[in-house]
Design a protein around this motif. Structure first.
Motif, PDB file in Angstrom:
ATOM      1  N   ASP A  80       0.825  -1.212   0.000  1.00 56.07           N
ATOM      2  CA  ASP A  80       0.000   0.000   0.000  1.00 56.07           C
ATOM      3  C   ASP A  80       0.855   1.257   0.000  1.00 56.07           C
ATOM      4  O   ASP A  80       0.530   2.247  -0.665  1.00 56.07           O
ATOM      5  CB  ASP A  80      -0.959   0.011   1.192  1.00 56.07           C
ATOM      6  N   LYS A  81       1.986   1.236   0.715  1.00 56.84           N
ATOM      7  CA  LYS A  81       2.886   2.403   0.753  1.00 56.84           C
ATOM      8  C   LYS A  81       3.500   2.661  -0.624  1.00 56.84           C
ATOM      9  O   LYS A  81       3.573   3.803  -1.089  1.00 56.84           O
ATOM     10  CB  LYS A  81       4.004   2.191   1.777  1.00 56.84           C
ATOM     11  N   LEU A 136       2.347   1.635  -3.626  1.00 55.60           N
ATOM     12  CA  LEU A 136       1.323   2.042  -4.592  1.00 55.60           C
ATOM     13  C   LEU A 136       0.910   3.496  -4.372  1.00 55.60           C
ATOM     14  O   LEU A 136       0.748   4.259  -5.325  1.00 55.60           O
ATOM     15  CB  LEU A 136       0.109   1.122  -4.510  1.00 55.60           C
ATOM     16  N   THR A 137       0.750   3.891  -3.118  1.00 51.94           N
ATOM     17  CA  THR A 137       0.385   5.284  -2.825  1.00 51.94           C
ATOM     18  C   THR A 137       1.478   6.234  -3.295  1.00 51.94           C
ATOM     19  O   THR A 137       1.193   7.288  -3.885  1.00 51.94           O
ATOM     20  CB  THR A 137       0.126   5.468  -1.322  1.00 51.94           C
ATOM     21  N   THR A 138       2.734   5.856  -3.078  1.00 50.27           N
ATOM     22  CA  THR A 138       3.842   6.694  -3.532  1.00 50.27           C
ATOM     23  C   THR A 138       3.874   6.789  -5.054  1.00 50.27           C
ATOM     24  O   THR A 138       4.136   7.853  -5.614  1.00 50.27           O
ATOM     25  CB  THR A 138       5.194   6.150  -3.000  1.00 50.27           C
ATOM     26  N   LEU A 139       3.605   5.675  -5.730  1.00 51.83           N
ATOM     27  CA  LEU A 139       3.553   5.699  -7.194  1.00 51.83           C
ATOM     28  C   LEU A 139       2.441   6.636  -7.677  1.00 51.83           C
ATOM     29  O   LEU A 139       2.625   7.382  -8.638  1.00 51.83           O
ATOM     30  CB  LEU A 139       3.350   4.287  -7.744  1.00 51.83           C
ATOM     31  N   PHE A 140       1.302   6.596  -7.009  1.00 50.11           N
ATOM     32  CA  PHE A 140       0.230   7.533  -7.360  1.00 50.11           C
ATOM     33  C   PHE A 140       0.687   8.976  -7.119  1.00 50.11           C
ATOM     34  O   PHE A 140       0.433   9.861  -7.939  1.00 50.11           O
ATOM     35  CB  PHE A 140      -1.034   7.247  -6.547  1.00 50.11           C
ATOM     36  N   ASP A 141       1.360   9.193  -6.005  1.00 53.71           N
ATOM     37  CA  ASP A 141       1.880  10.536  -5.703  1.00 53.71           C
ATOM     38  C   ASP A 141       2.835  11.007  -6.801  1.00 53.71           C
ATOM     39  O   ASP A 141       2.921  12.199  -7.099  1.00 53.71           O
ATOM     40  CB  ASP A 141       2.626  10.542  -4.361  1.00 53.71           C
ATOM     41  N   GLU A 142       3.545  10.045  -7.391  1.00 55.57           N
ATOM     42  CA  GLU A 142       4.527  10.349  -8.434  1.00 55.57           C
ATOM     43  C   GLU A 142       3.876  10.529  -9.812  1.00 55.57           C
ATOM     44  O   GLU A 142       4.564  10.807 -10.789  1.00 55.57           O
ATOM     45  CB  GLU A 142       5.575   9.236  -8.511  1.00 55.57           C
ATOM     46  N   LEU A 191      -6.357  -3.840   0.984  1.00 52.69           N
ATOM     47  CA  LEU A 191      -5.393  -3.042   0.231  1.00 52.69           C
ATOM     48  C   LEU A 191      -6.036  -1.745  -0.260  1.00 52.69           C
ATOM     49  O   LEU A 191      -5.460  -0.659  -0.122  1.00 52.69           O
ATOM     50  CB  LEU A 191      -4.851  -3.845  -0.951  1.00 52.69           C
ATOM     51  N   LEU A 192      -7.229  -1.832  -0.810  1.00 53.16           N
ATOM     52  CA  LEU A 192      -7.913  -0.641  -1.301  1.00 53.16           C
ATOM     53  C   LEU A 192      -8.204   0.348  -0.178  1.00 53.16           C
ATOM     54  O   LEU A 192      -8.128   1.563  -0.356  1.00 53.16           O
ATOM     55  CB  LEU A 192      -9.220  -1.030  -2.010  1.00 53.16           C
ATOM     56  N   SER A 193      -8.533  -0.174   0.996  1.00 52.16           N
ATOM     57  CA  SER A 193      -8.837   0.714   2.126  1.00 52.16           C
ATOM     58  C   SER A 193      -7.610   1.479   2.605  1.00 52.16           C
ATOM     59  O   SER A 193      -7.730   2.529   3.248  1.00 52.16           O
ATOM     60  CB  SER A 193      -9.429  -0.094   3.289  1.00 52.16           C
ATOM     61  N   LEU A 194      -6.409   0.967   2.283  1.00 53.73           N
ATOM     62  CA  LEU A 194      -5.164   1.621   2.697  1.00 53.73           C
ATOM     63  C   LEU A 194      -4.647   2.624   1.669  1.00 53.73           C
ATOM     64  O   LEU A 194      -3.720   3.373   1.942  1.00 53.73           O
ATOM     65  CB  LEU A 194      -4.085   0.565   2.971  1.00 53.73           C
ATOM     66  N   ILE A 195      -5.245   2.618   0.483  1.00 53.12           N
ATOM     67  CA  ILE A 195      -4.873   3.578  -0.569  1.00 53.12           C
ATOM     68  C   ILE A 195      -5.835   4.757  -0.502  1.00 53.12           C
ATOM     69  O   ILE A 195      -7.047   4.557  -0.437  1.00 53.12           O
ATOM     70  CB  ILE A 195      -4.937   2.904  -1.951  1.00 53.12           C
ATOM     71  N   PRO A 196      -5.344   5.992  -0.462  1.00 54.67           N
ATOM     72  CA  PRO A 196      -6.226   7.162  -0.370  1.00 54.67           C
ATOM     73  C   PRO A 196      -7.349   7.138  -1.406  1.00 54.67           C
ATOM     74  O   PRO A 196      -7.129   6.791  -2.570  1.00 54.67           O
ATOM     75  CB  PRO A 196      -5.273   8.343  -0.620  1.00 54.67           C
ATOM     76  N   GLU A 233     -18.146  -0.671  -5.034  1.00 56.04           N
ATOM     77  CA  GLU A 233     -17.957  -0.424  -3.600  1.00 56.04           C
ATOM     78  C   GLU A 233     -16.907   0.651  -3.334  1.00 56.04           C
ATOM     79  O   GLU A 233     -17.029   1.426  -2.387  1.00 56.04           O
ATOM     80  CB  GLU A 233     -17.571  -1.720  -2.886  1.00 56.04           C
ATOM     81  N   TYR A 234     -15.846   0.666  -4.162  1.00 55.35           N
ATOM     82  CA  TYR A 234     -14.760   1.627  -3.947  1.00 55.35           C
ATOM     83  C   TYR A 234     -14.687   2.690  -5.043  1.00 55.35           C
ATOM     84  O   TYR A 234     -13.735   3.455  -5.093  1.00 55.35           O
ATOM     85  CB  TYR A 234     -13.424   0.879  -3.835  1.00 55.35           C
ATOM     86  N   ASP A 235     -15.704   2.724  -5.887  1.00 58.70           N
ATOM     87  CA  ASP A 235     -15.769   3.706  -6.970  1.00 58.70           C
ATOM     88  C   ASP A 235     -14.489   3.695  -7.812  1.00 58.70           C
ATOM     89  O   ASP A 235     -13.869   4.729  -8.057  1.00 58.70           O
ATOM     90  CB  ASP A 235     -16.020   5.113  -6.402  1.00 58.70           C
ATOM     91  N   LEU A 236     -14.109   2.495  -8.250  1.00 54.90           N
ATOM     92  CA  LEU A 236     -12.891   2.314  -9.042  1.00 54.90           C
ATOM     93  C   LEU A 236     -13.144   2.711 -10.499  1.00 54.90           C
ATOM     94  O   LEU A 236     -14.279   2.919 -10.919  1.00 54.90           O
ATOM     95  CB  LEU A 236     -12.431   0.853  -8.968  1.00 54.90           C
ATOM     96  N   ALA A 237     -12.064   2.775 -11.270  1.00 56.87           N
ATOM     97  CA  ALA A 237     -12.161   3.224 -12.668  1.00 56.87           C
ATOM     98  C   ALA A 237     -12.896   2.219 -13.553  1.00 56.87           C
ATOM     99  O   ALA A 237     -13.608   2.602 -14.483  1.00 56.87           O
ATOM    100  CB  ALA A 237     -10.766   3.483 -13.241  1.00 56.87           C
ATOM    101  N   GLY A 238     -12.712   0.921 -13.293  1.00 55.54           N
ATOM    102  CA  GLY A 238     -13.330  -0.080 -14.153  1.00 55.54           C
ATOM    103  C   GLY A 238     -12.932  -1.486 -13.774  1.00 55.54           C
ATOM    104  O   GLY A 238     -12.331  -1.724 -12.722  1.00 55.54           O
ATOM    105  N   ILE A 239     -13.265  -2.421 -14.667  1.00 59.10           N
ATOM    106  CA  ILE A 239     -12.933  -3.832 -14.443  1.00 59.10           C
ATOM    107  C   ILE A 239     -12.198  -4.381 -15.664  1.00 59.10           C
ATOM    108  O   ILE A 239     -12.302  -3.837 -16.754  1.00 59.10           O
ATOM    109  CB  ILE A 239     -14.193  -4.691 -14.170  1.00 59.10           C
TER     110      ILE A 239
END
Length: 202
Positions: free
Chosen positions: A16-17, A19-25, A45-50, A68-74
């Protein structure tokens, strides 16, 4: 050209750390790929990602997570696999046959074409296509901006994928091999590689 990151197929402590950093990047699209895993681990895992990054995540399997998590797609792995009822958003698919690409693109926002490049030292993961076959497919309009190259992607072959007309590359092993999931805590090498990919696709 789009840069898609696919998760490692197994869960690990620092995930999770990272993936979050990659998103930040600036990671724009993540495919959550955990074949055969229990739903609860993906939920955790999803709950730990902003939440602000959830709309950049596409889920494989456990499609209910999309709403449930309002994701982009499947992501669906077979042409015959139907979109589950109630699912809205982007639909992507995996294809292994050039002859099926045209049909798959009709029902998808984008398609992963598998086994584009072989993996060194792994006989089970060799390329399924010759360069000539891929060039012909691009000439016929089968490979275009909605088809992403998957399989054996490294910094060395991104340019070739771009020249062949692929609209994106899917990076998995090359990235996760830079981090020791059992003993690692420092993921600077992984981040440096991600930044190099960003420059190449830019």
């Amino acid at each position: 050209m789009k840069l898609v990151i696919m998760t490692k197929s197994t869960f690990f402590v620092e995930e999770d750390k990272i993936l979050t950093t990659l998103f930040d990047e600036g990671m724009d699209k993540l495919h959550l790929y955990k074949p055969g895993s229990q739903l609860v681990f993906s939920e955790r895992l999803l709950s730990l990602i902003p939440e602000g990054y959830h709309d950049k995540i596409v889920v494989h399997e456990h499609y209910r997570l999309k709403n449930e998590y309002d994701l982009a797609g499947i992501h669906l792995n077979k042409l015959s696999e139907m979109v589950p009822n109630g699912i809205r958003g982007k639909i992507s698919r995996t294809c292994e046959d050039l002859n099926l690409l045209k049909e798959m693109k009709k029902n998808s926002n984008y398609v992963f074409l598998r086994r584009i490049f072989g993996c060194m030292g792994n006989a089970d993961k060799q390329s399924s296509f010759s360069v000539k076959e891929l060039e012909d497919a691009a000439y016929k309009g089968l490979i275009d901006k909605r088809v992403y190259a998957l399989g054996g992607i490294t910094l060395d072959n991104v340019r070739m994928a771009k020249e062949l007309g692929f609209g994106g590359v899917v990076v998995c092993s090359d990235l996760w091999n830079r981090f020791d999931i059992h003993h690692g805590a420092d993921f600077r090498d992984l981040l440096a590689l991600f930044r190099n990919y960003q420059k190449l696709v830019g």
